[in-house]
Scaffold this active site. Structure first.
Site, PDB file in Angstrom:
ATOM      1  N   ALA A   1       0.843  -1.195   0.000  1.00 47.38           N
ATOM      2  CA  ALA A   1       0.000   0.000   0.000  1.00 47.38           C
ATOM      3  C   ALA A   1       0.881   1.249   0.000  1.00 47.38           C
ATOM      4  CB  ALA A   1      -0.901  -0.015   1.238  1.00 47.38           C
TER       5      ALA A   1
ATOM      6  N   GLN B   1      -6.140  -6.237  -5.032  1.00 47.45           N
ATOM      7  CA  GLN B   1      -6.289  -6.833  -3.702  1.00 47.45           C
ATOM      8  C   GLN B   1      -7.371  -6.102  -2.919  1.00 47.45           C
ATOM      9  OE1 GLN B   1      -3.708  -6.268  -0.214  1.00 47.45           O
ATOM     10  NE2 GLN B   1      -3.214  -8.439  -0.401  1.00 47.45           N
TER      11      GLN B   1
ATOM     12  N   CYS C   1      -3.522  -8.405   6.583  1.00 45.14           N
ATOM     13  CA  CYS C   1      -3.111  -7.067   7.020  1.00 45.14           C
ATOM     14  C   CYS C   1      -3.270  -6.900   8.532  1.00 45.14           C
ATOM     15  CB  CYS C   1      -3.917  -5.997   6.293  1.00 45.14           C
ATOM     16  SG  CYS C   1      -3.368  -4.348   6.750  1.00 45.14           S
TER      17      CYS C   1
ATOM     18  N   ASN D   1       6.567 -15.783   0.479  1.00 41.52           N
ATOM     19  CA  ASN D   1       6.763 -14.358   0.744  1.00 41.52           C
ATOM     20  C   ASN D   1       7.478 -14.186   2.093  1.00 41.52           C
ATOM     21  OD1 ASN D   1       4.803 -11.767   2.111  1.00 41.52           O
ATOM     22  ND2 ASN D   1       6.316 -11.414   0.526  1.00 41.52           N
ATOM     23  N   GLY D   2       8.167 -13.053   2.204  1.00 42.47           N
ATOM     24  CA  GLY D   2       8.769 -12.679   3.480  1.00 42.47           C
ATOM     25  C   GLY D   2      10.279 -12.712   3.470  1.00 42.47           C
ATOM     26  N   ASP D   3      10.877 -11.517   3.534  1.00 45.98           N
ATOM     27  CA  ASP D   3      12.342 -11.385   3.685  1.00 45.98           C
ATOM     28  C   ASP D   3      13.142 -11.936   2.510  1.00 45.98           C
ATOM     29  OD1 ASP D   3      11.623 -10.371   6.118  1.00 45.98           O
ATOM     30  OD2 ASP D   3      12.397 -12.038   7.304  1.00 45.98           O
TER      31      ASP D   3
ATOM     32  N   ARG E   1       9.599  -5.539   0.102  1.00 49.49           N
ATOM     33  CA  ARG E   1      10.633  -4.546   0.415  1.00 49.49           C
ATOM     34  C   ARG E   1      11.915  -4.791  -0.361  1.00 49.49           C
ATOM     35  NH1 ARG E   1       9.838  -5.590   6.639  1.00 49.49           N
ATOM     36  NH2 ARG E   1       9.567  -7.633   5.676  1.00 49.49           N
TER      37      ARG E   1
HETATM   38  C1  LIG Z   1       4.872  -0.386   3.226  1.00 46.41           C
HETATM   39  C2  LIG Z   1       4.194  -1.730   3.146  1.00 46.41           C
HETATM   40  C3  LIG Z   1       2.900  -1.806   2.666  1.00 46.41           C
HETATM   41  C4  LIG Z   1       2.255  -3.049   2.602  1.00 46.41           C
HETATM   42  N1  LIG Z   1       0.991  -3.112   2.100  1.00 46.41           N
HETATM   43  C5  LIG Z   1       0.387  -4.319   1.969  1.00 46.41           C
HETATM   44  C6  LIG Z   1      -0.897  -4.430   1.367  1.00 46.41           C
HETATM   45  O1  LIG Z   1      -1.520  -3.448   0.964  1.00 46.41           O
HETATM   46  N2  LIG Z   1      -1.440  -5.680   1.268  1.00 46.41           N
HETATM   47  C7  LIG Z   1      -0.781  -6.805   1.712  1.00 46.41           C
HETATM   48  O2  LIG Z   1      -1.287  -7.933   1.576  1.00 46.41           O
HETATM   49  N3  LIG Z   1       0.436  -6.732   2.274  1.00 46.41           N
HETATM   50  C8  LIG Z   1       1.030  -5.518   2.398  1.00 46.41           C
HETATM   51  N4  LIG Z   1       2.290  -5.450   2.923  1.00 46.41           N
HETATM   52  C9  LIG Z   1       2.986  -6.702   3.267  1.00 46.41           C
HETATM   53  C10 LIG Z   1       3.834  -7.179   2.079  1.00 46.41           C
HETATM   54  O3  LIG Z   1       3.041  -7.482   0.961  1.00 46.41           O
HETATM   55  C11 LIG Z   1       4.658  -8.415   2.445  1.00 46.41           C
HETATM   56  O4  LIG Z   1       3.804  -9.466   2.800  1.00 46.41           O
HETATM   57  C12 LIG Z   1       5.622  -8.165   3.611  1.00 46.41           C
HETATM   58  O5  LIG Z   1       6.250  -6.901   3.495  1.00 46.41           O
HETATM   59  C13 LIG Z   1       6.689  -9.256   3.684  1.00 46.41           C
HETATM   60  O6  LIG Z   1       7.374  -9.364   2.438  1.00 46.41           O
HETATM   61  P1  LIG Z   1       8.792  -8.640   2.152  1.00 46.41           P
HETATM   62  O7  LIG Z   1       9.732  -9.061   3.249  1.00 46.41           O
HETATM   63  O8  LIG Z   1       9.184  -9.136   0.794  1.00 46.41           O
HETATM   64  O9  LIG Z   1       8.552  -7.158   2.195  1.00 46.41           O
HETATM   65  C14 LIG Z   1       2.924  -4.214   3.032  1.00 46.41           C
HETATM   66  C15 LIG Z   1       4.228  -4.124   3.526  1.00 46.41           C
HETATM   67  C16 LIG Z   1       4.867  -2.905   3.589  1.00 46.41           C
HETATM   68  C17 LIG Z   1       6.274  -2.849   4.108  1.00 46.41           C
END
Ligand SMILES: Cc1cc2nc3c(=O)[nH]c(=O)nc-3n(C[C@H](O)[C@H](O)[C@H](O)COP(=O)(O)O)c2cc1C
Length: 330
Positions: free
Chosen positions: A17, A69, A99, A199-201, A224
């Site tokens: 988001a 989404q 969320c 997903n995640g990290d 990220r």
């Molecule tokens: C700034 C930000 C906004 C996010 N917005 C959403 C969102 O709108 N919907 C969602 O399912 N996850 C959202 N997430 C979670 C990410 O989609 C993801 O699951 C989470 O950051 C872990 O993955 P990563 O380590 O690759 O960032 C958001 C995460 C961040 C950091």
């Protein structure tokens, strides 16, 4: 037909988001992301005809397939919102059951639905019945360490007709801190026949190799790790094709900042585009110690041409510091 989108895909841009708007999604696609997501879109907002919610579904030509989404707690609203998203050109619908943000939980949306699998079932069935598109869902490990029900939720999603499930393997109580539990993804993948998206990290090619090895998932979702580094998608594609990794040169990074800004201006207009772009600079310049000082100026630069002048100055300074085009800063 329902699963074509996911077979053969390697990596996608996460719903983020405030970040995963059309400009970032287009850049990610150009770097090799196979599909992408909008950030959270309120189902209630779409059903009410809210302009803000509809605007979140805006696209630019050339983007990869897009999952809109949606979140909410009323199955009929989610069904109607999904139909609206389908009518606006979504390629698939993603349901947010992960969320942890208070504003969403207070409305019984997001991860709070993991505590009410009956409601989850009614939502998924309503959405699957209302659109002729694949429906996916994004879940967390559970509400807390004591309430880790991602396997039950995953089985339910599959039985209700979900085309794929993404697991962000942290419970709500963990927020975004600590490490993601990739072993949860492996456990879910072992349970389901539909694709599980890891997903995640996942921040580097090495992380991607490790999560793939551990979980066996064909598709990775990167959030990220793609901010300021959309080239992670290219690295993953190249590695899968047995190609040697290509370095991201400094000029390519600065070119991408310029292109990203141009797309933001194109998409949002100059005032908002310049403002919305500000949050990206720290990500793009993360590993450039010698030009860190430009960040402060970039985030107050009022117009696109002021940003362009700062980017030109950074280029000069980096060249003056003896950085060659092919050198990576990190
Ligand atoms: C700034 C930000 C906004 C996010 N917005 C959403 C969102 O709108 N919907 C969602 O399912 N996850 C959202 N997430 C979670 C990410 O989609 C993801 O699951 C989470 O950051 C872990 O993955 P990563 O380590 O690759 O960032 C958001 C995460 C961040 C950091």
């Amino acid at each position: 037909m329902k699963r074509d989108l996911f077979s053969g895909s390697l990596a996608c841009l996460a719903p983020l988001a405030g970040y995963s708007d059309a400009p970032l999604r287009l850049i990610a696609a150009e770097c090799g992301a196979d599909f992408a997501f909008t950030g959270l879109v309120s189902a209630d907002g779409l059903v009410r005809g809210g302009a803000g919610s509809a605007a979140l579904m805006g696209r630019l030509a050339g983007e990869a397939p897009l999952g809109v989404q949606i979140f909410g707690a009323a199955p009929d609203h989610l069904g109607r919102a999904a139909a609206i998203a389908a009518g606006s050109g979504a390629d698939f619908i993603d349901l947010n059951f992960g969320c942890p943000v208070k504003k969403v939980i207070r409305r019984n949306g997001g991860v709070s639905i993991m505590r009410d699998l009956d409601l989850m079932e009614r939502i998924v069935r309503a959405v699957v019945a209302s659109v002729d598109l694949p429906v996916t869902a994004k879940i967390r490990s559970g509400w807390s360490d004591e309430e880790r029900n991602f396997i039950e939720a995953g089985r339910l999603l599959e039985s209700c007709g979900a085309a794929a499930v993404t697991l962000h393997p942290r419970p709500r109580s963990q927020g975004f801190s600590g490490s993601a539990h990739w072993e949860d993804i492996a456990a879910l993948r072992a349970e389901l026949a539909i694709p599980v998206i890891a997903n995640g990290d996942i921040r580097t090619l090495a992380d991607h190799a490790e999560v793939t090895r551990l979980t066996g998932c064909a598709i990775a979702m990167i959030g990220r790790g793609a901010l300021g580094n959309p080239w992670i998608f290219r690295e993953i594609k190249d590695a899968a094709r047995g190609r040697p990794p290509r370095e991201t040169g400094i000029d390519e990074r600065l070119d991408t900042i310029e292109r990203h800004l141009a797309l933001m201006v194109d998409f949002f207009g100059e005032d908002r585009g310049v403002r919305e772009m500000r949050k990206f600079y720290r990500w793009y310049l993360r590993s450039f110690d010698d030009i860190r000082k430009y960040r402060a100026a970039l985030v107050i630069a009022p117009r696109a041409r002021d940003v362009a002048a700062l980017v030109a100055a950074m280029r000069e300074e980096l060249r003056g510091n003896g950085r060659s085009e092919a050198q990576e800063a990190s």
